[in-house]
Design a protein around this motif. Structure first.
Motif, PDB file in Angstrom:
ATOM      1  N   GLY A  41      -6.443  15.718 -12.892  1.00 59.77           N
ATOM      2  CA  GLY A  41      -5.907  16.371 -14.083  1.00 59.77           C
ATOM      3  C   GLY A  41      -5.015  15.469 -14.917  1.00 59.77           C
ATOM      4  N   SER A  42      -4.739  14.287 -14.424  1.00 60.05           N
ATOM      5  CA  SER A  42      -3.877  13.369 -15.149  1.00 60.05           C
ATOM      6  C   SER A  42      -4.728  12.510 -16.085  1.00 60.05           C
ATOM      7  CB  SER A  42      -3.141  12.484 -14.133  1.00 60.05           C
ATOM      8  OG  SER A  42      -2.489  11.440 -14.786  1.00 60.05           O
ATOM      9  N   MET A  43      -4.283  12.377 -17.309  1.00 60.64           N
ATOM     10  CA  MET A  43      -5.021  11.556 -18.277  1.00 60.64           C
ATOM     11  C   MET A  43      -4.783  10.072 -18.005  1.00 60.64           C
ATOM     12  SD  MET A  43      -6.861  13.392 -20.179  1.00 60.64           S
ATOM     13  CE  MET A  43      -7.314  12.358 -21.538  1.00 60.64           C
ATOM     14  N   VAL A  44      -3.543   9.723 -17.689  1.00 62.50           N
ATOM     15  CA  VAL A  44      -3.196   8.336 -17.418  1.00 62.50           C
ATOM     16  C   VAL A  44      -3.234   8.130 -15.913  1.00 62.50           C
ATOM     17  CG1 VAL A  44      -1.442   6.545 -17.690  1.00 62.50           C
ATOM     18  CG2 VAL A  44      -1.690   8.306 -19.435  1.00 62.50           C
ATOM     19  N   LEU A  45      -4.074   7.213 -15.487  1.00 62.13           N
ATOM     20  CA  LEU A  45      -4.167   6.953 -14.055  1.00 62.13           C
ATOM     21  C   LEU A  45      -3.036   6.037 -13.626  1.00 62.13           C
ATOM     22  CD1 LEU A  45      -8.003   6.547 -13.453  1.00 62.13           C
ATOM     23  CD2 LEU A  45      -6.576   8.531 -13.076  1.00 62.13           C
ATOM     24  N   LYS A  46      -1.879   6.639 -13.398  1.00 63.66           N
ATOM     25  CA  LYS A  46      -0.736   5.870 -12.921  1.00 63.66           C
ATOM     26  C   LYS A  46      -0.207   6.562 -11.680  1.00 63.66           C
ATOM     27  CE  LYS A  46       3.417   3.535 -14.226  1.00 63.66           C
ATOM     28  NZ  LYS A  46       4.692   3.622 -14.784  1.00 63.66           N
ATOM     29  N   TYR A  47       0.070   5.779 -10.681  1.00 63.59           N
ATOM     30  CA  TYR A  47       0.582   6.327  -9.431  1.00 63.59           C
ATOM     31  C   TYR A  47       2.077   6.596  -9.582  1.00 63.59           C
ATOM     32  CZ  TYR A  47      -3.914   4.655  -7.817  1.00 63.59           C
ATOM     33  OH  TYR A  47      -5.255   4.449  -7.676  1.00 63.59           O
ATOM     34  N   THR A  48       2.598   7.471  -8.738  1.00 68.85           N
ATOM     35  CA  THR A  48       4.015   7.811  -8.840  1.00 68.85           C
ATOM     36  C   THR A  48       4.718   7.553  -7.509  1.00 68.85           C
ATOM     37  OG1 THR A  48       3.695  10.099  -8.134  1.00 68.85           O
ATOM     38  CG2 THR A  48       3.515   9.657 -10.513  1.00 68.85           C
ATOM     39  N   VAL A  49       6.033   7.405  -7.595  1.00 64.43           N
ATOM     40  CA  VAL A  49       6.849   7.222  -6.401  1.00 64.43           C
ATOM     41  C   VAL A  49       6.742   8.483  -5.535  1.00 64.43           C
ATOM     42  CG1 VAL A  49       9.197   6.823  -5.556  1.00 64.43           C
ATOM     43  CG2 VAL A  49       8.398   5.642  -7.608  1.00 64.43           C
ATOM     44  N   LYS A  50       6.669   9.648  -6.201  1.00 62.79           N
ATOM     45  CA  LYS A  50       6.543  10.926  -5.482  1.00 62.79           C
ATOM     46  C   LYS A  50       5.278  10.912  -4.614  1.00 62.79           C
ATOM     47  CE  LYS A  50       6.410  15.918  -6.383  1.00 62.79           C
ATOM     48  NZ  LYS A  50       5.091  16.450  -6.176  1.00 62.79           N
ATOM     49  N   GLN A  51       4.168  10.411  -5.157  1.00 57.71           N
ATOM     50  CA  GLN A  51       2.917  10.330  -4.386  1.00 57.71           C
ATOM     51  C   GLN A  51       3.102   9.465  -3.140  1.00 57.71           C
ATOM     52  OE1 GLN A  51       0.301   8.935  -7.611  1.00 57.71           O
ATOM     53  NE2 GLN A  51      -1.173  10.383  -6.782  1.00 57.71           N
ATOM     54  N   ILE A  52       3.765   8.338  -3.310  1.00 55.16           N
ATOM     55  CA  ILE A  52       3.981   7.431  -2.170  1.00 55.16           C
ATOM     56  C   ILE A  52       4.863   8.117  -1.131  1.00 55.16           C
ATOM     57  CG2 ILE A  52       4.940   5.211  -1.432  1.00 55.16           C
ATOM     58  CD1 ILE A  52       4.244   4.163  -4.244  1.00 55.16           C
ATOM     59  N   ARG A  53       5.929   8.777  -1.614  1.00 58.14           N
ATOM     60  CA  ARG A  53       6.839   9.483  -0.714  1.00 58.14           C
ATOM     61  C   ARG A  53       6.104  10.538   0.116  1.00 58.14           C
ATOM     62  NH1 ARG A  53      10.895   9.958  -4.669  1.00 58.14           N
ATOM     63  NH2 ARG A  53      12.237   8.204  -4.250  1.00 58.14           N
ATOM     64  N   LEU A 110       2.330   0.616  -9.112  1.00 57.38           N
ATOM     65  CA  LEU A 110       2.090   1.990  -9.558  1.00 57.38           C
ATOM     66  C   LEU A 110       1.020   2.026 -10.652  1.00 57.38           C
ATOM     67  CD1 LEU A 110       5.808   3.193  -9.680  1.00 57.38           C
ATOM     68  CD2 LEU A 110       4.084   3.799  -7.957  1.00 57.38           C
ATOM     69  N   VAL A 111       0.658   0.867 -11.177  1.00 60.31           N
ATOM     70  CA  VAL A 111      -0.368   0.786 -12.220  1.00 60.31           C
ATOM     71  C   VAL A 111      -1.753   0.665 -11.578  1.00 60.31           C
ATOM     72  CG1 VAL A 111      -1.215  -0.538 -14.190  1.00 60.31           C
ATOM     73  CG2 VAL A 111       1.239  -0.202 -13.877  1.00 60.31           C
ATOM     74  N   SER A 112      -1.921  -0.286 -10.660  1.00 58.68           N
ATOM     75  CA  SER A 112      -3.244  -0.528 -10.063  1.00 58.68           C
ATOM     76  C   SER A 112      -3.473   0.243  -8.769  1.00 58.68           C
ATOM     77  CB  SER A 112      -3.430  -2.021  -9.779  1.00 58.68           C
ATOM     78  OG  SER A 112      -2.590  -2.421  -8.701  1.00 58.68           O
ATOM     79  N   GLY A 113      -2.393   0.641  -8.103  1.00 57.34           N
ATOM     80  CA  GLY A 113      -2.544   1.331  -6.821  1.00 57.34           C
ATOM     81  C   GLY A 113      -2.808   0.381  -5.666  1.00 57.34           C
ATOM     82  N   ASN A 144      12.008   1.147  -2.521  1.00 57.86           N
ATOM     83  CA  ASN A 144      12.914   0.608  -3.542  1.00 57.86           C
ATOM     84  C   ASN A 144      12.118   0.435  -4.830  1.00 57.86           C
ATOM     85  OD1 ASN A 144      15.126   0.257  -1.738  1.00 57.86           O
ATOM     86  ND2 ASN A 144      14.106  -1.540  -0.933  1.00 57.86           N
ATOM     87  N   VAL A 145      12.475   1.214  -5.837  1.00 54.26           N
ATOM     88  CA  VAL A 145      11.777   1.151  -7.125  1.00 54.26           C
ATOM     89  C   VAL A 145      12.372   0.019  -7.949  1.00 54.26           C
ATOM     90  CG1 VAL A 145      11.133   2.473  -9.184  1.00 54.26           C
ATOM     91  CG2 VAL A 145      11.431   3.643  -7.009  1.00 54.26           C
ATOM     92  N   GLY A 146      11.526  -0.627  -8.752  1.00 60.75           N
ATOM     93  CA  GLY A 146      11.965  -1.747  -9.579  1.00 60.75           C
ATOM     94  C   GLY A 146      12.891  -1.335 -10.711  1.00 60.75           C
ATOM     95  N   SER A 147      13.427  -2.340 -11.382  1.00 56.56           N
ATOM     96  CA  SER A 147      14.357  -2.126 -12.505  1.00 56.56           C
ATOM     97  C   SER A 147      13.621  -1.571 -13.718  1.00 56.56           C
ATOM     98  CB  SER A 147      15.003  -3.451 -12.918  1.00 56.56           C
ATOM     99  OG  SER A 147      15.672  -4.040 -11.832  1.00 56.56           O
ATOM    100  N   PRO A 148      14.187  -0.534 -14.370  1.00 62.30           N
ATOM    101  CA  PRO A 148      13.568  -0.045 -15.614  1.00 62.30           C
ATOM    102  C   PRO A 148      13.658  -1.142 -16.681  1.00 62.30           C
ATOM    103  CG  PRO A 148      15.208   1.507 -14.775  1.00 62.30           C
ATOM    104  CD  PRO A 148      15.348   0.239 -13.991  1.00 62.30           C
ATOM    105  N   GLN A 149      12.513  -1.616 -17.114  1.00 64.24           N
ATOM    106  CA  GLN A 149      12.455  -2.764 -18.016  1.00 64.24           C
ATOM    107  C   GLN A 149      13.216  -2.537 -19.322  1.00 64.24           C
ATOM    108  OE1 GLN A 149       8.481  -4.247 -18.333  1.00 64.24           O
ATOM    109  NE2 GLN A 149       8.998  -5.763 -19.863  1.00 64.24           N
TER     110      GLN A 149
END
Length: 193
Positions: free
Chosen positions: A129-141, A74-77, A12-17
């Motif tokens: 290859g990603s400049m911003v180290l942010k995790y994604t829902v796709k990665q978790i899936r 998704l920010v800290s992992g 369940n992804v959080g609300s888009p702020q």
């Protein structure tokens, strides 16, 4: 045999702020935003820093945390289990709640997400290859879990892991307080010269 995480959990992804509409209505509830500090406190089982959470008054249907939710940043992992202190907090799209089934212990899943080398490698591969180290829902899936021990072993491992983090946080607090005390005594000694 490695099995996908999604075989055991619902995401369940959080609300888009930016989509949450602020309300001036006095009947609109006020929500506190769940933060990275809150996640760390939930993970360690103690309040480490006193911070004022951002709040919003809204009539929108927003994603709210329940005690016992497994939350992943998704920010800290890092993952943690929501404590009673943070139930009812609003979580944004920077967080994902993972709802487990009976075959996967919550504490054990938090341990795997935070400490397991196989999972860490999968995350690193997804970040290359990603400049911003942010995790994604796709990665978790797409995460594949290592072979799971029995539910009893999972509970033991998860329990020990969470207790160890709590103990470590308490020891760090004691060490910090001892330092503050010693520095105050040194200051006292200096002033009596």
């Amino acid at each position: 045999m490695n099995v996908r995480l999604t075989n055991f959990v619902k995401l369940n992804v959080g609300s888009p702020q930016f989509r949450i509409e602020e309300s001036t209505s006095q009947v609109a509830p006020i929500y506190k935003f769940y933060s990275q500090t809150d996640l760390e406190d939930d993970l360690k089982g103690i309040v480490t820093k006193r911070t004022e959470n951002k709040q919003i008054r809204t009539l929108d249907d927003v994603a709210i945390l329940k005690e016992g939710n497994i939350i992943f940043s998704l920010v800290s992992g890092y993952a943690g289990i929501v404590t009673n202190k943070h139930k009812g907090y609003l979580f944004t799209q920077n967080y994902v709640v993972l709802e487990t089934q009976d075959k996967l212990d919550s504490g054990f899943l938090v341990y795997l997400l935070n400490e397991d080398r196989i999972i860490a490698r999968q995350f690193r591969m997804g970040l290359q290859g990603s400049m911003v180290l942010k995790y994604t829902v796709k990665q978790i899936r797409e995460l594949k879990l290592p072979p799971l021990p029995t539910i009893e072993k999972q509970q033991i491992i998860g329990n020990i892991y969470l207790k160890q983090l709590h103990l470590q946080a308490l020891q760090e607090r004691v060490a910090r307080n001892e330092t503050i005390l010693r520095l105050a005594k040194l200051q006292e000694v200096r002033q009596h010269e």
